[in-house]
Design an enzyme around this catalytic site. Structure first.
Site, PDB file in Angstrom:
ATOM      1  N   GLY A  78       1.082  29.204   3.024  1.00  0.00           N
ATOM      2  CA  GLY A  78      -0.364  29.314   3.201  1.00  0.00           C
ATOM      3  C   GLY A  78      -1.066  29.948   2.014  1.00  0.00           C
ATOM      4  O   GLY A  78      -2.125  29.492   1.581  1.00  0.00           O
ATOM      5  N   SER A  79      -0.461  30.993   1.468  1.00  0.00           N
ATOM      6  CA  SER A  79      -1.110  31.677   0.335  1.00  0.00           C
ATOM      7  C   SER A  79      -1.218  30.729  -0.855  1.00  0.00           C
ATOM      8  O   SER A  79      -2.261  30.673  -1.517  1.00  0.00           O
ATOM      9  CB  SER A  79      -0.296  32.910  -0.084  1.00  0.00           C
ATOM     10  N   ASN A 158      -7.100  35.544  11.719  1.00  0.00           N
ATOM     11  CA  ASN A 158      -5.767  36.043  12.054  1.00  0.00           C
ATOM     12  C   ASN A 158      -5.780  37.387  12.770  1.00  0.00           C
ATOM     13  O   ASN A 158      -4.829  37.739  13.431  1.00  0.00           O
ATOM     14  CB  ASN A 158      -4.903  36.142  10.789  1.00  0.00           C
ATOM     15  N   GLN A 193      -3.823  29.837  11.211  1.00  0.00           N
ATOM     16  CA  GLN A 193      -3.699  30.373  12.573  1.00  0.00           C
ATOM     17  C   GLN A 193      -4.070  29.340  13.631  1.00  0.00           C
ATOM     18  O   GLN A 193      -3.730  29.487  14.805  1.00  0.00           O
ATOM     19  CB  GLN A 193      -4.596  31.609  12.740  1.00  0.00           C
ATOM     20  N   CYS A 341      -2.683  43.663   7.358  1.00  0.00           N
ATOM     21  CA  CYS A 341      -1.379  43.191   7.815  1.00  0.00           C
ATOM     22  C   CYS A 341      -0.280  43.641   6.869  1.00  0.00           C
ATOM     23  O   CYS A 341       0.885  43.490   7.132  1.00  0.00           O
ATOM     24  CB  CYS A 341      -1.357  41.687   8.026  1.00  0.00           C
TER      25      CYS A 341
HETATM   26  C1  LIG Z   1      -0.440  33.852   7.291  1.00  0.00           C
HETATM   27  C2  LIG Z   1      -1.724  33.398   6.743  1.00  0.00           C
HETATM   28  C3  LIG Z   1      -1.854  33.024   5.391  1.00  0.00           C
HETATM   29  C4  LIG Z   1      -0.708  33.160   4.413  1.00  0.00           C
HETATM   30  O1  LIG Z   1       0.313  32.275   4.672  1.00  0.00           O
HETATM   31  P1  LIG Z   1       1.767  32.462   4.009  1.00  0.00           P
HETATM   32  O2  LIG Z   1       2.507  31.240   4.429  1.00  0.00           O
HETATM   33  O3  LIG Z   1       2.330  33.728   4.554  1.00  0.00           O
HETATM   34  O4  LIG Z   1       1.583  32.520   2.542  1.00  0.00           O
HETATM   35  C5  LIG Z   1      -3.072  32.575   4.958  1.00  0.00           C
HETATM   36  N1  LIG Z   1      -4.120  32.487   5.786  1.00  0.00           N
HETATM   37  C6  LIG Z   1      -4.045  32.841   7.086  1.00  0.00           C
HETATM   38  C7  LIG Z   1      -5.237  32.707   7.966  1.00  0.00           C
HETATM   39  C8  LIG Z   1      -2.846  33.300   7.606  1.00  0.00           C
HETATM   40  O5  LIG Z   1      -2.786  33.662   8.877  1.00  0.00           O
END
Ligand SMILES: *Cc1c(COP(=O)(O)O)cnc(C)c1O
Length: 411
Positions: A78-79, A158, A193, A341
């Site tokens: 996600g990042s 989140n 999320q 977090c």
């Molecule tokens: C967990 C999360 C991320 C980051 O995702 P990773 O796979 O840990 O890099 C980004 N945005 C939201 C809203 C998240 O909940």
């Protein structure tokens, strides 16, 4: 001094931080570690086999979001997808304008790249949210300028589970582009999320870019995707080989991608049943908490369809979050606090502060996020011990949070 449980259970209530992999996902991944291990770029049969399954996964995921396979870029989570959306658009379109719109409650994977761009001369508008964490559609529209190249608004938050009006924002942005005869601004949403609880049809949402990851929906960690609408040019973050349409160099992580696709498929199939099931658990827990513990405040929207069904974020007034967390850990209960977090950081959550929650209240908050492994028994166990923990903490180490006016709270 506390009553110790006879049988200590292990209760995981932090599914918004990450989930375990579901057994089906692990089973789907296994052959791609040891048997079908070829490099998808290789031309002999083992490579072609790997390339075949990569294409299958891409088709599966594309179908889930109502896109074409060529619109899906697999990433390392996600990042990375968020970074690719922000930097990718910024660097490819800076000759057009250097203004981006976002909200004050985004994940740090959005906020930190934007802060970095600000140091490089970009302007960023951070839209305020209301007490429940909602951004106003008209605020987004009002913030658009001729030099705005990107709008990024998360789908579901989140920390407090607020579900933002993404489709409405998308429609208004489309309208703006039509009226002004322009292709800008592009619209990105971080749906990490949301993927387990909401359908993610990019046509209905009118988004140009969308982030999804595996680790919040019973898939592997370190894998995700960025949906990129046709015609939206991006500058890659990682260059090298020509993988992922030259937008993400590096040998594809085939097992993880297979697991991601499987997890996404399962999550989307179970939206209705799982939303109902965890929604009932959340409601039961909130009802019990209110009956058994005085001085609580629910953070985020009322439970219901404007909030993720698995999220319960509560401030226990006059108690410190970290203290509660450590005591709950003694009982085998795992949840998280309102102090961001990242456990290294004791800064109060930027999300709760943005919603107008006083600093102290943010420090006294706990986030419980339910998931597959939880049942009513878990809630009953928590309710058996938590009221006493709170009562004693209020007696032995009270944190006077005062009578803070603008914080609405129960009782
Ligand atoms: C967990 C999360 C991320 C980051 O995702 P990773 O796979 O840990 O890099 C980004 N945005 C939201 C809203 C998240 O909940």
């Amino acid at each position: 001094m506390f009553i110790k449980p006879k049988i200590k259970r292990e209760i995981y209530l932090d599914h918004a931080a990450t989930t375990y992999c579901s057994p089906e996902v692990v089973a789907a991944m296994l052959p791609y570690f040891t048997e079908v291990y070829g490099n998808p770029s290789s031309l002999y049969h083992k490579g072609r086999e790997a390339n075949g399954v990569l294409n299958d996964s891409r088709r599966t995921v594309a179908k889930l979001v109502n896109a074409l396979p060529e619109n899906i870029i697999f990433t390392g989570g996600g990042s990375e997808s968020d970074n690719l959306a922000i930097y990718g658009v910024a660097r490819a379109h800076e000759s057009r304008g250097k203004h981006i719109i976002t909200t004050t409650i985004e994940h740090h994977a959005i906020i930190h790249p934007l802060e970095d761009l600000q140091k490089q001369g970009w302007e960023v508008t951070y839209l305020k949210v209301d007490e429940e964490g909602f951004v106003k559609v008209e605020d987004v529209v009002k913030a658009i300028r001729p030099d705005t190249v990107l709008v990024s608004v998360m789908y579901a938050n989140n920390e407090v589970g607020t579900i933002e009006p993404i489709a409405d924002i998308g429609r208004e942005i489309l309208k703006y582009r039509k009226e002004n005869n322009t292709t800008y601004p592009f619209f990105h949403t971080d749906a990490c999320q949301a993927a387990g609880y909401i359908n993610l049809d990019v046509e209905k949402l009118h988004v140009d870019l969308m982030t999804v990851n595996g680790s919040k929906m019973y898939g592997p960690k370190g894998v995700g995707m960025l949906y990129v609408r046709r015609g939206v040019r991006l500058k890659p973050l990682i260059v090298g080989g020509g993988q992922e349409r030259r937008l993400r160099a590096g040998t594809e992580n085939v097992p993880a991608i297979v697991g991601f696709a499987k997890a996404f498929e399962l999550a989307q199939q179970q939206i209705e049943s799982e939303s109902k099931r965890v929604g009932d658990l959340t409601a039961f827990m909130w009802k019990e908490l209110q009956e058994k513990i005085p001085k609580l405040k629910l953070n985020g929207p009322e439970l219901g369809d404007r909030r993720l069904p698995n999220n319960l974020n509560v401030t226990f007034i006059d108690v410190e979050g970290e203290a509660m967390l450590l005591y709950l850990d003694e009982y085998g209960i795992m949840c998280s606090t309102g102090s961001a977090c990242t456990s290294e950081s004791l800064d109060p959550s930027h999300v709760l502060l943005a919603m107008g929650l006083p600093y102290e209240y943010s420090h006294g908050s706990l986030r419980f996020t339910f998931g597959h492994c939880n049942s009513k028994k878990d809630v009953e166990y928590i309710i058996k011990y938590l009221p006493d923990v709170i009562k004693q903490l209020r007696e032995i180490s009270p944190v006077n949070m005062g009578n803070v006016k603008h914080a609405k709270y129960k009782k």
